[in-house]
Motif scaffolding. Structure first.
Motif, PDB file in Angstrom:
ATOM      1  N   TYR B  56       0.783  -1.251   0.205  1.00  0.00           N
ATOM      2  CA  TYR B  56       0.142   0.077   0.042  1.00  0.00           C
ATOM      3  C   TYR B  56       0.909   1.232   0.012  1.00  0.00           C
ATOM      4  O   TYR B  56       0.744   2.312  -0.824  1.00  0.00           O
ATOM      5  CB  TYR B  56      -0.762  -0.028   1.137  1.00  0.00           C
ATOM      6  CG  TYR B  56      -1.539   1.260   1.302  1.00  0.00           C
ATOM      7  CD1 TYR B  56      -3.033   1.415   0.677  1.00  0.00           C
ATOM      8  CD2 TYR B  56      -1.352   2.011   2.566  1.00  0.00           C
ATOM      9  CE1 TYR B  56      -3.711   2.685   0.859  1.00  0.00           C
ATOM     10  CE2 TYR B  56      -2.041   3.241   2.715  1.00  0.00           C
ATOM     11  CZ  TYR B  56      -3.290   3.514   1.838  1.00  0.00           C
ATOM     12  OH  TYR B  56      -3.808   4.667   2.014  1.00  0.00           O
ATOM     13  N   VAL B  57       1.878   1.230   0.865  1.00  0.00           N
ATOM     14  CA  VAL B  57       2.783   2.353   0.914  1.00  0.00           C
ATOM     15  C   VAL B  57       3.595   2.748  -0.149  1.00  0.00           C
ATOM     16  O   VAL B  57       3.560   3.849  -0.630  1.00  0.00           O
ATOM     17  CB  VAL B  57       3.782   2.278   2.134  1.00  0.00           C
ATOM     18  CG1 VAL B  57       4.860   3.478   2.405  1.00  0.00           C
ATOM     19  CG2 VAL B  57       2.833   2.456   3.374  1.00  0.00           C
ATOM     20  N   LYS B  58       4.118   1.649  -0.909  1.00  0.00           N
ATOM     21  CA  LYS B  58       4.914   1.559  -1.986  1.00  0.00           C
ATOM     22  C   LYS B  58       3.922   2.144  -3.139  1.00  0.00           C
ATOM     23  O   LYS B  58       4.514   3.134  -3.818  1.00  0.00           O
ATOM     24  CB  LYS B  58       5.574   0.436  -2.522  1.00  0.00           C
ATOM     25  CG  LYS B  58       6.649  -0.206  -1.550  1.00  0.00           C
ATOM     26  CD  LYS B  58       7.859  -0.180  -2.151  1.00  0.00           C
ATOM     27  CE  LYS B  58       8.968   0.278  -0.826  1.00  0.00           C
ATOM     28  NZ  LYS B  58       9.061  -0.967  -0.273  1.00  0.00           N
ATOM     29  N   LEU B  59       2.838   1.811  -3.428  1.00  0.00           N
ATOM     30  CA  LEU B  59       1.789   2.121  -4.379  1.00  0.00           C
ATOM     31  C   LEU B  59       1.465   3.592  -4.152  1.00  0.00           C
ATOM     32  O   LEU B  59       1.661   4.329  -5.213  1.00  0.00           O
ATOM     33  CB  LEU B  59       0.486   1.322  -4.265  1.00  0.00           C
ATOM     34  CG  LEU B  59      -0.274   1.419  -5.310  1.00  0.00           C
ATOM     35  CD1 LEU B  59       0.247   0.471  -6.473  1.00  0.00           C
ATOM     36  CD2 LEU B  59      -1.757   0.657  -4.961  1.00  0.00           C
ATOM     37  N   ILE B  60       1.216   4.041  -3.008  1.00  0.00           N
ATOM     38  CA  ILE B  60       0.843   5.416  -2.873  1.00  0.00           C
ATOM     39  C   ILE B  60       1.906   6.256  -3.153  1.00  0.00           C
ATOM     40  O   ILE B  60       1.955   7.571  -3.762  1.00  0.00           O
ATOM     41  CB  ILE B  60       0.199   5.501  -1.533  1.00  0.00           C
ATOM     42  CG1 ILE B  60      -1.124   4.963  -1.585  1.00  0.00           C
ATOM     43  CG2 ILE B  60      -0.208   7.234  -1.560  1.00  0.00           C
ATOM     44  CD1 ILE B  60      -2.237   5.107  -2.379  1.00  0.00           C
ATOM     45  N   GLN B  61       3.034   5.917  -2.496  1.00  0.00           N
ATOM     46  CA  GLN B  61       4.412   6.931  -2.628  1.00  0.00           C
ATOM     47  C   GLN B  61       4.995   6.900  -4.099  1.00  0.00           C
ATOM     48  O   GLN B  61       5.823   7.778  -4.339  1.00  0.00           O
ATOM     49  CB  GLN B  61       5.362   6.305  -1.552  1.00  0.00           C
ATOM     50  CG  GLN B  61       4.983   6.832  -0.193  1.00  0.00           C
ATOM     51  CD  GLN B  61       6.033   6.628   0.852  1.00  0.00           C
ATOM     52  OE1 GLN B  61       7.162   6.046   0.513  1.00  0.00           O
ATOM     53  NE2 GLN B  61       5.804   6.945   2.070  1.00  0.00           N
ATOM     54  N   GLY B  62       4.706   6.059  -4.901  1.00  0.00           N
ATOM     55  CA  GLY B  62       5.246   5.766  -6.152  1.00  0.00           C
ATOM     56  C   GLY B  62       4.456   6.614  -7.295  1.00  0.00           C
ATOM     57  O   GLY B  62       4.742   6.381  -8.473  1.00  0.00           O
TER      58      GLY B  62
END
Lengths: 249, 217
Positions: B56-62
């Motif tokens: 989730y974090v990687k997706l939003i931060q990318g």
């Protein structure tokens, strides 16, 4: 909800998607380089003894960090055109991005330099190294090791920030999304595709920057490995020690 | 008239500033509600929640925030709802700040030494009790300075909501610039208003951080 997903526009729009990607990449590359150089200069200025230079640089950093990129961009872009200076939107965007990222880079570089213990510099001076050599061989390798992770994150954030430049009509990736949306009325799918491309770009940027680090600092990599192996060994030792103690009692 | 911009036009810009504040508060509240479970999941010892929250974090931060805004905006409209831009912007800000706050708070939870977990295990506390009574109260103290620092990012990044036509400070400044064409005056004032909102937070975060360092010494 009855909604048929339709990604068929890709067939028609992939050349413009690639073109937008190319504009975004170029914009990111130029502004990151410029922003990094400006950031290092600012960090040097903020470590000067002269109060005026230090305060000016500090004020600049505070200003860029506490106002939104998009307002800075509008200020520059519309301001320049009010002065009747014709700058292509692409260059206005690059300048705004470079100025915006320089404030953050400055703080990262400064924190990295500060993290090197002053005993290190004194020890190097005792060995008779010149100031430049102390910087090159003692301070920088340690400082870069400390600031590298934050630099990668900052660069990825800046690359993603190029997406706002469609607001001053730069034809980058996000602008292509808008183009697809207005022609096919498939806004949701268009931006899902755009998001996937950005995701791939940020992943690639991280990988490339990590590779660069490993190539530029081969020694550092060995030290890192040795360190983590060392701590692993220490942990194993401690664990087996407690196990043996348990066996004894 | 002031600098070639009329009184009612200045009021228009101030109204936009009010909406910027409202969206910032929404983004922070949403980010807290979603970000706390994300942080706990990220710091968890079992693999599944760790993997899920990391993704989730990687997706939003990318993904750039403007693109998140567009996806939410068009996503809501294909679901057949006609909602104001504030809702779309609020959801997008929630997604954005929950990912970043989750990462920040994970660092704070992991900064609590493992001996604290072990000690509470010895006191026969279960995992939830340990988290609620031992780890989180300590992590909370460490978390305040970076959280206040991140508020600056939230206030600044609400400006990205202009892409979906949300009426905030940036949007109102652009409208006034379009009608008066006084870009230096209008955008300098807009920048100063943002600065007046963000700079005190920056200073506060810096001071809190220094105080925390002094205490932990």
């Amino acid at each position: 909800m009855d909604y048929g997903f339709d990604f068929s526009f890709i067939g028609e729009f992939w050349p413009s998607l690639l073109e937008g990607l190319w504009v975004s990449t170029r914009m990111a590359a130029v502004s990151l380089t410029g922003g990094f150089i400006l950031g290092v200069l600012l960090a040097v200025a903020r470590s000067q003894d002269s109060g005026l230079i230090r305060r000016l640089a500090g004020g600049f950093v505070d200003l860029t960090r506490n106002t939104p990129l998009i307002v800075q961009t509008f200020w520059l872009f519309f301001g320049l055109s009010a002065l009747e200076i014709r700058v292509p939107a692409f260059y206005a965007a690059v300048i705004a991005l470079a100025i915006n990222t320089s404030g953050y880079t400055c703080e990262i570089v400064r924190a990295g330099m500060d993290s090197v213990h002053h005993g290190q510099k004194e020890a190097a001076a005792c060995l008779g190294l010149s100031k430049a050599r102390i910087l090159r061989h003692v301070v920088l390798p340690q400082a870069i090791e400390k600031m590298y992770p934050s630099l990668i994150s900052q660069f990825v954030l800046m690359m993603l920030a190029t997406s706002i430049m469609s607001e001053i009509s730069v034809e980058e990736l996000t602008a292509i999304g808008y183009q697809i949306q207005s022609q096919t009325f498939r806004g949701f799918e268009a931006y899902l595709v755009i998001a996937a491309i950005y995701l791939a770009m940020s992943w690639l940027l991280r990988v490339v920057m990590t590779l660069c680090y490993n190539v530029a600092f081969p020694k550092q990599r060995h030290i890192d490995q040795a360190r983590s192996a060392g701590s692993r060994q220490a942990r194993d030792k401690a664990l087996s020690g407690t196990a043996m103690n348990g066996a004894k009692s | 008239m002031m600098f070639g911009v009329s009184y009612s036009q200045w009021m228009f810009i101030l109204t936009g500033a009010g909406w910027t504040l409202i969206l910032s508060v929404l983004g922070f509240l949403g980010g807290t509600v979603v970000g706390l479970p994300v942080a706990i999941g990220r710091a968890s010892k079992s693999r599944f929640p760790r993997f899920l929250t990391a993704a989730y974090v990687k997706l939003i931060q990318g993904i750039p925030l403007p693109v998140v805004m567009f996806i939410v905006y068009f996503g809501i409209s294909i679901a057949g709802y006609e909602l104001p831009a504030l809702v779309a912007a609020g959801i997008a800000m929630t997604l954005y700040s929950s990912a970043f706050l989750g990462e920040i708070w994970r660092g704070c939870i992991e900064a609590i030494p493992p001996t604290q977990w072990e000690a509470s295990e010895c006191l026969a506390l279960n995992k939830v009790q340990t988290l609620a009574h031992v780890v989180l109260p300590q992590a909370f103290r460490i978390a305040i300075p970076p959280t206040v620092g991140f508020l600056v990012q939230i206030v600044k990044n609400t400006s990205y909501a202009v892409v979906i036509g949300f009426f905030d400070l940036t949007y109102s400044a652009r409208v006034i610039n379009n009608s008066t064409f006084k870009p230096f005056v209008v955008f300098t004032v807009a920048a100063l208003i943002y600065f007046a909102m963000c700079y005190p937070l920056s200073i506060l975060s810096y001071r809190l951080e220094r105080r925390l360092k002094r205490h932990s010494r």
